[in-house]
Design a protein around this motif. Structure first.
Motif, PDB file in Angstrom:
ATOM      1  N   GLN A 229       0.828  -1.210   0.000  1.00  4.09           N
ATOM      2  CA  GLN A 229       0.000   0.000   0.000  1.00  4.09           C
ATOM      3  C   GLN A 229       0.862   1.260   0.000  1.00  4.09           C
ATOM      4  O   GLN A 229       0.533   2.245  -0.652  1.00  4.09           O
ATOM      5  N   VAL A 230       1.971   1.228   0.713  1.00  7.91           N
ATOM      6  CA  VAL A 230       2.899   2.366   0.719  1.00  7.91           C
ATOM      7  C   VAL A 230       3.481   2.542  -0.677  1.00  7.91           C
ATOM      8  O   VAL A 230       3.548   3.662  -1.195  1.00  7.91           O
TER       9      VAL A 230
ATOM     10  N   THR B  15       0.962   4.155  -2.933  1.00  4.74           N
ATOM     11  CA  THR B  15       0.827   5.585  -2.653  1.00  4.74           C
ATOM     12  C   THR B  15       2.009   6.361  -3.212  1.00  4.74           C
ATOM     13  O   THR B  15       1.831   7.411  -3.845  1.00  4.74           O
TER      14      THR B  15
ATOM     15  N   HIS C  14      -5.379   9.398   5.770  1.00  5.24           N
ATOM     16  CA  HIS C  14      -4.979   8.010   6.009  1.00  5.24           C
ATOM     17  C   HIS C  14      -3.667   7.690   5.286  1.00  5.24           C
ATOM     18  O   HIS C  14      -2.764   7.073   5.872  1.00  5.24           O
ATOM     19  N   GLU C  15      -3.544   8.113   4.041  1.00  7.24           N
ATOM     20  CA  GLU C  15      -2.305   7.850   3.284  1.00  7.24           C
ATOM     21  C   GLU C  15      -1.121   8.583   3.900  1.00  7.24           C
ATOM     22  O   GLU C  15      -0.022   8.018   4.002  1.00  7.24           O
ATOM     23  N   LYS C  16      -1.329   9.822   4.323  1.00  2.66           N
ATOM     24  CA  LYS C  16      -0.245  10.569   4.975  1.00  2.66           C
ATOM     25  C   LYS C  16       0.192   9.877   6.265  1.00  2.66           C
ATOM     26  O   LYS C  16       1.388   9.759   6.536  1.00  2.66           O
ATOM     27  N   LYS C  17      -0.797   9.420   7.045  1.00  5.68           N
ATOM     28  CA  LYS C  17      -0.482   8.720   8.299  1.00  5.68           C
ATOM     29  C   LYS C  17       0.278   7.435   8.005  1.00  5.68           C
ATOM     30  O   LYS C  17       1.269   7.108   8.670  1.00  5.68           O
ATOM     31  N   GLN C  18      -0.180   6.710   7.001  1.00  7.47           N
ATOM     32  CA  GLN C  18       0.470   5.454   6.613  1.00  7.47           C
ATOM     33  C   GLN C  18       1.922   5.702   6.181  1.00  7.47           C
ATOM     34  O   GLN C  18       2.828   4.967   6.588  1.00  7.47           O
ATOM     35  N   LEU C  19       2.133   6.727   5.375  1.00  3.92           N
ATOM     36  CA  LEU C  19       3.491   7.064   4.939  1.00  3.92           C
ATOM     37  C   LEU C  19       4.356   7.492   6.119  1.00  3.92           C
ATOM     38  O   LEU C  19       5.520   7.090   6.217  1.00  3.92           O
ATOM     39  N   THR C  20       3.806   8.291   7.006  1.00  2.38           N
ATOM     40  CA  THR C  20       4.554   8.754   8.177  1.00  2.38           C
ATOM     41  C   THR C  20       4.960   7.573   9.054  1.00  2.38           C
ATOM     42  O   THR C  20       6.107   7.505   9.527  1.00  2.38           O
ATOM     43  N   GLU C  21       4.064   6.644   9.274  1.00  2.00           N
ATOM     44  CA  GLU C  21       4.388   5.454  10.071  1.00  2.00           C
ATOM     45  C   GLU C  21       5.452   4.607   9.381  1.00  2.00           C
ATOM     46  O   GLU C  21       6.374   4.091  10.025  1.00  2.00           O
ATOM     47  N   TRP C  22       5.344   4.476   8.053  1.00  2.00           N
ATOM     48  CA  TRP C  22       6.345   3.727   7.298  1.00  2.00           C
ATOM     49  C   TRP C  22       7.711   4.397   7.399  1.00  2.00           C
ATOM     50  O   TRP C  22       8.733   3.722   7.567  1.00  2.00           O
TER      51      TRP C  22
END
Length: 153
Positions: free
Chosen positions: A45-46, A49, A134-142
């Motif tokens: 998913q990352v 994105t 959600h995508e920004k949060k996912q990228l930040t966590e990654w």
């Protein structure tokens, strides 16, 4: 009036002639031995994105829009891509030192936080590149996970 007509005719001829001068496209179909995924884990998913919002400018493979076939727009698009790749190229990430890799990950995180990436001129035309919360949060966590992984190694 004669001068204006000659000037416009000259500009038209130059514009037509410019259509025959093409810059090399930013498309490298070869394997990516230095891709960021060779350094840190990039979940599906990352990766999706990054592909939709970042890779057109920050990789060796650009999906060129129709207007990039027209000069001088093609020159402007390629100039922008060249500058973007000089800052960050996901396909060449492994070539950087660990310190530079960490710095680039932090820069991605900062640009996500302050909303400077993807740039507005890109998202005006590429609406799918606008990142959701959600995508920004996912990228930040990654990014945080990737930084930890790099710091351990």
């Amino acid at each position: 009036m004669y001068f204006v007509k000659k000037t416009l005719t000259g500009l038209l001829l130059i514009t037509i002639a410019a259509q025959f001068y093409r810059l090399a496209q930013n498309n490298d179909p070869s394997a990516m031995p230095n891709h960021i995924s060779r350094v840190v884990n990039v979940p599906g998913q990352v990766n999706a994105t990054l592909r939709k919002a970042c890779y057109d400018c920050h990789s060796n493979n650009t999906r060129y829009p129709w207007y990039a076939q027209i000069q001088p727009l093609n020159w402007l698009v390629n100039k922008h891509i060249k500058a973007a790749k000089a800052e960050l190229n996901f396909d060449e990430f492994k070539n950087d030192t660990k310190r530079k890799q960490l710095s680039k990950l932090r820069a991605i995180e900062n640009s996500l936080e302050d909303g400077t990436m993807p740039i507005t001129s890109y998202t005006l035309i590429h609406r799918d590149a606008i990142l959701s919360k959600h995508e920004k949060k996912q990228l930040t966590e990654w990014i945080k996970t990737s930084e930890e992984s790099l710091e351990k190694n």
